[in-house]
Design a protein around this motif. Structure first.
Motif, PDB file in Angstrom:
ATOM      1  N   SER A  73       0.819  -1.214   0.000  1.00 16.10           N
ATOM      2  CA  SER A  73       0.000   0.000   0.000  1.00 16.10           C
ATOM      3  C   SER A  73       0.855   1.267   0.000  1.00 16.10           C
ATOM      4  O   SER A  73       0.329   2.362  -0.188  1.00 16.10           O
ATOM      5  CB  SER A  73      -0.982  -0.005   1.176  1.00 16.10           C
ATOM      6  OG  SER A  73      -0.321  -0.350   2.362  1.00 16.10           O
ATOM      7  N   ALA A  95      -1.863  -6.494   0.479  1.00 18.16           N
ATOM      8  CA  ALA A  95      -2.745  -5.765   1.402  1.00 18.16           C
ATOM      9  C   ALA A  95      -4.174  -6.100   1.002  1.00 18.16           C
ATOM     10  O   ALA A  95      -4.416  -6.460  -0.160  1.00 18.16           O
ATOM     11  CB  ALA A  95      -2.540  -4.255   1.277  1.00 18.16           C
ATOM     12  N   VAL A  96      -5.094  -5.965   1.947  1.00 20.80           N
ATOM     13  CA  VAL A  96      -6.493  -6.125   1.552  1.00 20.80           C
ATOM     14  C   VAL A  96      -6.999  -4.831   0.908  1.00 20.80           C
ATOM     15  O   VAL A  96      -7.776  -4.850  -0.043  1.00 20.80           O
ATOM     16  CB  VAL A  96      -7.377  -6.567   2.754  1.00 20.80           C
ATOM     17  CG1 VAL A  96      -7.467  -5.504   3.825  1.00 20.80           C
ATOM     18  CG2 VAL A  96      -8.758  -6.971   2.291  1.00 20.80           C
ATOM     19  N   GLY A  97      -6.533  -3.682   1.423  1.00 20.36           N
ATOM     20  CA  GLY A  97      -6.929  -2.396   0.837  1.00 20.36           C
ATOM     21  C   GLY A  97      -6.170  -2.161  -0.463  1.00 20.36           C
ATOM     22  O   GLY A  97      -5.066  -2.671  -0.646  1.00 20.36           O
ATOM     23  N   LEU A 120      -6.129 -11.436   6.998  1.00 20.33           N
ATOM     24  CA  LEU A 120      -5.683 -10.493   8.034  1.00 20.33           C
ATOM     25  C   LEU A 120      -6.812 -10.035   8.947  1.00 20.33           C
ATOM     26  O   LEU A 120      -6.630  -9.160   9.801  1.00 20.33           O
ATOM     27  CB  LEU A 120      -4.968  -9.291   7.405  1.00 20.33           C
ATOM     28  CG  LEU A 120      -5.607  -8.605   6.213  1.00 20.33           C
ATOM     29  CD1 LEU A 120      -6.862  -7.905   6.561  1.00 20.33           C
ATOM     30  CD2 LEU A 120      -4.617  -7.670   5.568  1.00 20.33           C
ATOM     31  N   ARG A 253      -8.361   3.316   7.100  1.00 17.99           N
ATOM     32  CA  ARG A 253      -7.435   4.141   6.334  1.00 17.99           C
ATOM     33  C   ARG A 253      -7.504   5.550   6.899  1.00 17.99           C
ATOM     34  O   ARG A 253      -8.582   6.039   7.249  1.00 17.99           O
ATOM     35  CB  ARG A 253      -7.817   4.163   4.842  1.00 17.99           C
ATOM     36  CG  ARG A 253      -7.414   2.927   4.062  1.00 17.99           C
ATOM     37  CD  ARG A 253      -5.891   2.812   3.909  1.00 17.99           C
ATOM     38  NE  ARG A 253      -5.485   1.666   3.115  1.00 17.99           N
ATOM     39  CZ  ARG A 253      -5.147   0.463   3.603  1.00 17.99           C
ATOM     40  NH1 ARG A 253      -5.179   0.232   4.895  1.00 17.99           N
ATOM     41  NH2 ARG A 253      -4.763  -0.505   2.778  1.00 17.99           N
ATOM     42  N   HIS A 301       0.627   1.939  11.678  1.00 18.22           N
ATOM     43  CA  HIS A 301      -0.028   1.063  10.694  1.00 18.22           C
ATOM     44  C   HIS A 301       0.427  -0.402  10.870  1.00 18.22           C
ATOM     45  O   HIS A 301       1.058  -0.970   9.982  1.00 18.22           O
ATOM     46  CB  HIS A 301       0.248   1.558   9.261  1.00 18.22           C
ATOM     47  CG  HIS A 301      -0.757   1.052   8.261  1.00 18.22           C
ATOM     48  ND1 HIS A 301      -1.154   1.766   7.162  1.00 18.22           N
ATOM     49  CD2 HIS A 301      -1.452  -0.102   8.190  1.00 18.22           C
ATOM     50  CE1 HIS A 301      -2.030   1.071   6.453  1.00 18.22           C
ATOM     51  NE2 HIS A 301      -2.231  -0.079   7.072  1.00 18.22           N
ATOM     52  N   MET A 313      -0.466 -13.264   4.298  1.00 17.72           N
ATOM     53  CA  MET A 313      -0.672 -12.215   3.281  1.00 17.72           C
ATOM     54  C   MET A 313       0.327 -12.383   2.135  1.00 17.72           C
ATOM     55  O   MET A 313      -0.037 -12.325   0.953  1.00 17.72           O
ATOM     56  CB  MET A 313      -0.502 -10.822   3.899  1.00 17.72           C
ATOM     57  CG  MET A 313      -1.623 -10.408   4.824  1.00 17.72           C
ATOM     58  SD  MET A 313      -1.192  -8.926   5.775  1.00 17.72           S
ATOM     59  CE  MET A 313      -1.212  -7.659   4.493  1.00 17.72           C
TER      60      MET A 313
HETATM   61  C1  DGY Z   1      -4.139  -3.736   4.379  1.00 16.70           C
HETATM   62  O1  DGY Z   1      -3.973  -4.934   4.168  1.00 16.70           O
HETATM   63  O2  DGY Z   1      -4.928  -3.046   3.723  1.00 16.70           O
HETATM   64  C2  DGY Z   1      -3.300  -3.139   5.443  1.00 16.70           C
HETATM   65  O3  DGY Z   1      -3.819  -1.958   5.911  1.00 16.70           O
HETATM   66  C3  DGY Z   1      -1.889  -2.942   4.933  1.00 16.70           C
HETATM   67  O4  DGY Z   1      -1.880  -1.946   3.970  1.00 16.70           O
END
Ligand code: DGY
Length: 344
Positions: A73, A95-97, A120, A253, A301, A313
């Motif tokens: 990210s 990342a998931v985001g 996660l 975020r 973070h 991940m």
């Molecule tokens: C996510 O996986 O989105 C975490 O915030 C790492 O960027």
């Protein structure tokens, strides 16, 4: 020993792909050793091992001739980068985001984007709940008081916090992580209310409008993804609806919260405190006003930062990358439209 890729500048500590005949991929941050060696069996891997993420120009340079990019990210994946990487067949975000990626631009070019949903959830929910506990029970303030020599005796009025049992948690965004936080809150005897952009019922959770959630909650925990509709979802107007004792927790975020408005609210004492794992600007500037409030805990973070979760991940990100390089469907694809026949 790896030799540098001809014609490329070696940054200190980075690791260039050997000439193996395998498809070239670029990995913008180090991976766990076992995951990296799995990737190296099927791809010629160049890993960025610099102190921070590659700059935009460095990233453009490193992806110029690769077919796969494993990003984080911290990397901006946009039209400029894609223009400079004509061979790119897949982007896998570790990342998931994926607010760091211009998804529409990838889709337009029929490049699949992978992310890491699911793996996660529990670690991030744990961290959110750690912030709920740390803010409501003033853990950092209490430790700082010891360090400042303020612990003189057992004092019935010292460091009083909020009792979680019987208080109300408002979950903003009832997706995987929001639900996992709601389960933890229920186990602590909290009443749980929630607001979601696409509401899905959950046992024991009352779905309400956002304004009502803000007015009723003792703790508000944010779990929405960052899209145009959620930028500054929590601004001055929303903070003004919260109870003066209520705490805001953000593990989603940074830009979901108007940080300047949050500083104003903390300064005015119009909310009780905040616990933030994500910031509008990461890393946060050392002179940011948020760092000066004793009732605001700021973390770097680390929501998903457990050994197990970061390995899962990385594994899923590598699965996505290898599938994309092989022209197969990604196991976790953000833009499955790329697999549909082009509109004529
Ligand atoms: C996510 O996986 O989105 C975490 O915030 C790492 O960027």
């Amino acid at each position: 020993m790896d030799s540098p890729t001809p014609g490329r500048t070696e940054a200190p500590g980075d690791r260039a792909a050997p000439d193996t005949g395998l498809p070239p991929v670029f990995v913008s941050r180090p991976l766990p050793a076992a995951v990296l060696s799995r990737l190296e069996k099927s791809a010629a891997v160049e890993v960025w091992n610099g102190d921070g993420p590659p700059s935009a120009s460095e990233l453009r340079e490193r992806t110029r001739h690769v077919v796969g990019l494993l990003a984080t990210s911290a990397d901006r994946v946009d039209a400029d980068l894609l223009d400079a990487s004509p061979d790119l067949a897949v982007v896998s975000n570790n990342a998931v985001g994926y607010d760091n990626v211009d998804v529409a631009e990838l889709t337009r070019r029929r490049i699949p984007l992978g992310n890491t949903p699911g793996v996660l959830t529990e670690a991030t929910a744990d961290l959110a709940f750690a912030l709920v506990l740390a803010t409501t029970r003033r853990l950092v303030e209490a430790r700082d008081a010891i360090l400042a020599g303020q612990w003189k005796t057992w004092d019935p009025a010292f460091m009083l916090g909020m009792e979680l049992s019987g208080s109300t948690l408002g979950v903003v965004g009832l997706g995987r992580i929001g639900r996992a936080v709601a389960r933890r809150a229920a186990a602590f005897g909290m009443n749980v209310i929630a607001w979601s952009r696409s509401p899905q019922p959950m046992d024991g959770v009352e779905l309400v409008e956002l304004d009502e959630l803000l007015a009723r909650s003792d703790v508000v925990s944010l779990h929405v993804s960052l899209v145009s509709e959620t930028v500054h979802l929590i601004g001055a107007e929303q903070l003004a609806l919260m109870k003066p004792t209520a705490v805001l927790v953000n593990t989603a975020r940074g830009a979901v919260v108007d940080q300047a408005a949050l500083s104003d609210a903390l300064r005015a004492g119009s909310i009780g405190g905040a616990g933030l794992d994500v910031l509008e600007q990461e890393p946060i500037a050392p002179d940011d006003p948020l760092l000066a409030f004793t009732n605001c805990i700021v973390l770097p973070h680390i929501g998903s930062a457990t050994v197990v979760t970061r390995t899962r991940m990385a594994d899923l990100a590598v699965d996505n990358l290898l599938a994309g390089v092989a022209g197969e469907r990604l196991p976790a694809c953000v833009n499955p439209e790329v697999y549909e026949p082009p509109a004529i």
